[in-house]
Write an enzyme that holds these catalytic residues in place. Structure first.
Site, PDB file in Angstrom:
ATOM      1  N   ASP A 267       0.915  -1.304  -0.072  1.00  0.00           N
ATOM      2  CA  ASP A 267      -0.057   0.078   0.425  1.00  0.00           C
ATOM      3  C   ASP A 267       1.052   1.457   0.006  1.00  0.00           C
ATOM      4  O   ASP A 267       0.503   2.074  -1.264  1.00  0.00           O
ATOM      5  CB  ASP A 267      -1.035   0.155   1.417  1.00  0.00           C
ATOM      6  CG  ASP A 267      -1.677  -1.198   1.257  1.00  0.00           C
ATOM      7  OD1 ASP A 267      -1.441  -2.362   0.671  1.00  0.00           O
ATOM      8  OD2 ASP A 267      -2.668  -1.161   2.081  1.00  0.00           O
TER       9      ASP A 267
ATOM     10  N   GLU B 110       1.764  -9.332  11.949  1.00  0.00           N
ATOM     11  CA  GLU B 110       2.226  -8.465  10.809  1.00  0.00           C
ATOM     12  C   GLU B 110       2.898  -8.195   9.687  1.00  0.00           C
ATOM     13  O   GLU B 110       3.553  -9.246   8.436  1.00  0.00           O
ATOM     14  CB  GLU B 110       1.377  -7.280  10.433  1.00  0.00           C
ATOM     15  CG  GLU B 110       0.173  -7.286   9.072  1.00  0.00           C
ATOM     16  CD  GLU B 110      -0.557  -5.731   8.854  1.00  0.00           C
ATOM     17  OE1 GLU B 110      -0.818  -5.020  10.017  1.00  0.00           O
ATOM     18  OE2 GLU B 110      -1.119  -5.805   7.881  1.00  0.00           O
TER      19      GLU B 110
HETATM   20  C1  DGY Z   1      -5.730  -2.114   4.081  1.00  0.00           C
HETATM   21  O1  DGY Z   1      -7.239  -2.117   4.811  1.00  0.00           O
HETATM   22  O2  DGY Z   1      -5.267  -1.891   4.745  1.00  0.00           O
HETATM   23  C2  DGY Z   1      -5.492  -3.441   3.468  1.00  0.00           C
HETATM   24  O3  DGY Z   1      -4.148  -3.313   3.026  1.00  0.00           O
HETATM   25  C3  DGY Z   1      -6.327  -2.763   1.792  1.00  0.00           C
HETATM   26  O4  DGY Z   1      -6.689  -4.201   1.037  1.00  0.00           O
END
Ligand code: DGY
Length: 432
Positions: free
Chosen positions: A170, A405
């Site tokens: 992201d 994560e």
């Molecule tokens: C989030 O919600 O952070 C995801 O990476 C988007 O898909």
């Protein structure tokens, strides 16, 4: 190690809604496309039947175009943006609740892994895996055809993404340039839920980043997620080199499955795509830095930042001299050879990068899922030694037991969501 495996199995069981294993208990209460592929591989170490059910559930959300959406929503409330905000009803098939973008196509690679392990074991598991492969291969081939034709139809051997979320990375600095040119217009107000769950906000993307993310969703919704119109309207268009490398590898894996399980007539096409994208990835390499680059489609600019995506040729198996050079960089002082690291594992940006933010998402932390995937791709071409090294470092990292994560590179602190399903899944893969 036995305890680590048991904890990992407990995490997957606790995140299992029955229909799907959610990506994480609080932060991500739905199914994410590439998470689901890793999760299925992890599940297959416990139950092949349950693993295949996971992939079936994902496939049930495939759009008529062939696209596999990046989120399949469960009924659990509290995630933003939800299906209403996505505005996909009408564009997605009847009864499907999903987002309207895709994610990296790791599925065929993980499916091959599951099928090979199950068929080697034989018995009922082998039979189930073979039946699944025969039945679902046309669907996976449709997915690849959609990617190749709508996202890579220019023959560049590189896939276009219209949102950083499609890359799965992201807020990687790779996308800072393209995002800086996204100017959000009139938009419905929104309240983020991720920052209610990860209360240390420095571990998540910023509000400014989020408003751009939401603006791009609106741009897509405004044209009904019509593939033909996206290139004309989207303010973010990037040739994603890492996703393209994943696609090259996945086409090879899908070709192998197609040959084995009754779809051999499709294999030459898949191999040709694999070759096309392998070459596309190799052609992006900056001769100066030795790293692969993305390209901003709208400005034509190369994006040559020192992020983990620069190692795309290690995924797609580039030419041997290129691989040798990349492995030298990978093991050098800017990456896994940095003596300050808690574990010799690649961070999401080089540890000497001036923009490094060691706690923030894709701007510096180490992502366990990436380490397994890289090691798996290296092992596919016979590099058992590096697989072993990455395995040892990864297991040492994961022994702290939270299945974060992502991890702080220098201290090894788990960050973001705890009990992340794909982290537990790759722990099981390392132990398998
Ligand atoms: C989030 O919600 O952070 C995801 O990476 C988007 O898909």
């Amino acid at each position: 190690l036995g305890e680590l495996g048991q904890r990992a199995r407990d995490v997957l069981a606790a995140n299992d809604l029955g229909t799907m294993v959610t990506a994480a208990p609080n932060l991500y209460p739905h199914m994410w496309s590439w998470d689901a592929a890793f999760v299925a591989a992890g599940l297959s170490t416990m139950s092949v039947a349950r693993a295949l059910q996971e992939l079936d559930y994902l496939l049930a959300a495939q759009w008529n175009s062939g696209m596999i959406p990046h989120i399949v929503f469960s009924d659990v409330p509290g995630y933003f943006p939800d299906v209403e905000r996505w505005g996909t009803r009408g564009a997605s098939p009847e009864g499907v609740q999903s987002s309207g973008i895709c994610q990296p196509p790791v599925h065929a690679t993980l499916l091959r892994r599951i099928v090979e392990r199950a068929t080697a074991a034989g018995g009922e598991d082998g039979r189930l895996a073979e039946e699944f492969a025969r039945r679902t291969l046309p669907r996976w081939i449709d997915w690849h055809a959609w990617l190749r034709n709508t996202r890579g139809g220019d023959g560049s051997g590189l896939l276009t993404i219209y949102h950083g979320w499609e890359s799965g990375m992201d807020n990687s600095p790779r996308f800072d340039g393209p995002y800086s040119r996204v100017r959000p217009g009139e938009m419905e107000p929104f309240v983020r839920t991720d920052t209610l769950k990860v209360t240390d906000h420095s571990q998540r993307p910023s509000d400014e980043e989020y408003s751009r993310y939401l603006w791009l969703v609106q741009q897509m919704a405004d044209v009904g997620f019509d593939d033909a119109r996206l290139p004309k309207v989207m303010a973010f268009q990037v040739k994603d080199v890492f996703m393209s490398a994943i696609f090259a590898a996945a086409n090879e894996d899908l070709a192998v499955l197609a040959e084995q399980f009754g779809h051999s007539e499709e294999a030459p096409q898949l191999r040709q795509w694999s070759q096309e994208f392998r070459q596309g990835v190799d052609a992006t390499v900056d001769q100066g830095t030795g790293l692969a680059r993305d390209r901003d489609v709208l400005t034509g600019e190369w994006i040559g930042l020192p992020t983990i995506a620069g190692f795309a040729p290690l995924i797609s198996t580039g030419s041997q001299p290129l691989l040798d050079r990349q492995l030298g960089i990978f093991e050098g002082p800017d990456w896994t050879g940095d003596p300050r690291l808690a574990f010799p594992l690649p961070a999401s940006t080089s540890t000497t990068y001036e923009g490094l933010k060691p706690r923030q998402y894709w701007r510096g932390p180490v992502w366990p899922v990436m380490n397994w995937f890289l090691a798996h791709c290296l092992r596919r071409r016979g590099d058992e030694e590096r697989y072993r090294q990455l395995r040892e470092a990864s297991l040492a990292q994961l022994m702290e037991g939270h299945f974060g994560e992502y991890y702080e590179p220098f201290t090894g602190e788990p960050l973001g969501s705890m009990d992340q399903s794909w982290t537990a899944a790759v722990a099981l893969e390392w132990l398998a």
